[in-house]
Design an enzyme around this catalytic site. Structure first.
Site, PDB file in Angstrom:
ATOM      1  N   CYS A 139       0.834  -1.214   0.000  1.00 51.35           N
ATOM      2  CA  CYS A 139       0.000   0.000   0.000  1.00 51.35           C
ATOM      3  C   CYS A 139       0.864   1.256   0.000  1.00 51.35           C
ATOM      4  CB  CYS A 139      -0.915   0.007   1.227  1.00 51.35           C
ATOM      5  SG  CYS A 139      -2.306  -1.140   1.155  1.00 51.35           S
ATOM      6  N   CYS A 249      -4.961   1.725   4.796  1.00 56.35           N
ATOM      7  CA  CYS A 249      -3.811   1.594   3.914  1.00 56.35           C
ATOM      8  C   CYS A 249      -2.716   2.592   4.195  1.00 56.35           C
ATOM      9  CB  CYS A 249      -4.240   1.718   2.448  1.00 56.35           C
ATOM     10  SG  CYS A 249      -4.951   3.314   2.038  1.00 56.35           S
TER      11      CYS A 249
END
Length: 254
Positions: A139, A249
């Site tokens: 991410c 994330c």
């Protein structure tokens, strides 16, 4: 970079530099709260910070509401997206349709090639399934690092965050300070519910991702997103193999 902001009806100006943005938040919060619509609030911010207001879209249904509010008024606000390289085909379709409908070009930011190649070559294309740390590293490479480039030198970051999406997001504010990016974040839809979002989209004929009609709520990368079942939490469709407390994330870390 120097700029100014009006503080009252007498047009008094406070000079500021990017490093002093945080000091303006209380005043901005009052002005934004007083705006009749999110379109009015967006226009106000773009007037106060010309050329320094950006909106990050993932082409989610809530992000499409904001894109419509910006593009239909032709506001001088830059719209960008983070193309991770693993998005759904439907996401690219709504991206193309949005550009066409509003006669705009949403700018794309991509992962750093060296970082991504190193990750894939040393850990594999699906390493994010193996641990939370490896998923967060993926991410970071595909989202967080490109976002930092997109926000560099900007004053206001507009997002489609909604409190309804996860327990962590209930603590966010409509106007808040993002310490990691040293920028003021504006979350205009924070307190909107799903019904309000869908009503706005229907009333204004806003293009949206067809996956929303198939049980997808939060739409990200294809390998990390699935439809949710009736009764499941909003966030159940993202990183479903992980503990629910870890489902962020890093884009909206506080």
């Amino acid at each position: 970079m120097n700029s100014t902001i009006q503080t009252d009806e007498h047009s008094t100006h406070i000079p500021y530099q990017i490093g002093g943005l945080k000091e303006l938040m209380t005043h901005l919060d009052k002005e934004v709260s007083a705006a009749a619509t999110i379109g009015d609030a967006l226009r106000l911010l773009s007037t106060h910070f010309p050329g320094q207001v950006v909106f990050s879209t993932s082409f989610s249904i809530e992000d499409q509401v904001i894109t419509h509010a910006i593009a239909s008024r032709q506001l001088p606000i830059s719209i960008f997206t983070l193309d991770t390289g693993r998005l759904f085909a439907e996401t690219y379709s709504v991206w193309s349709g949005t550009n066409e409908k509003y006669s705009i070009k949403v700018q794309a930011y991509y992962p750093d090639r060296t970082l991504l190649e190193n990750y894939l070559n040393t850990k594999g294309p699906n390493a994010f399934y193996e641990s939370v740390d490896l998923r967060k590293e993926c991410c970071y490479i595909r989202k967080v690092e490109p976002l930092k480039r997109a926000l560099k030198g900007q004053a206001i970051w507009i997002t489609g965050l909604r409190a309804e999406h996860s327990p962590e997001r209930k603590d966010h504010q409509v106007i808040e300070w993002d310490e990691g990016n040293k920028i003021i974040k504006y979350n205009p839809l924070l307190h909107w519910d799903s019904a309000a979002v869908k009503e706005y989209v229907a009333d204004n004929d806003v293009p949206y991702n067809s996956l929303h009609d198939k049980g997808f709520v939060s739409i990200g990368c294809a390998p990390c997103t699935r439809a949710i079942r009736p009764g499941e939490d909003f966030r159940a469709g993202r990183w479903w193999w992980e503990d629910s407390s870890k489902k962020e994330c890093g884009l909206h870390s506080r």
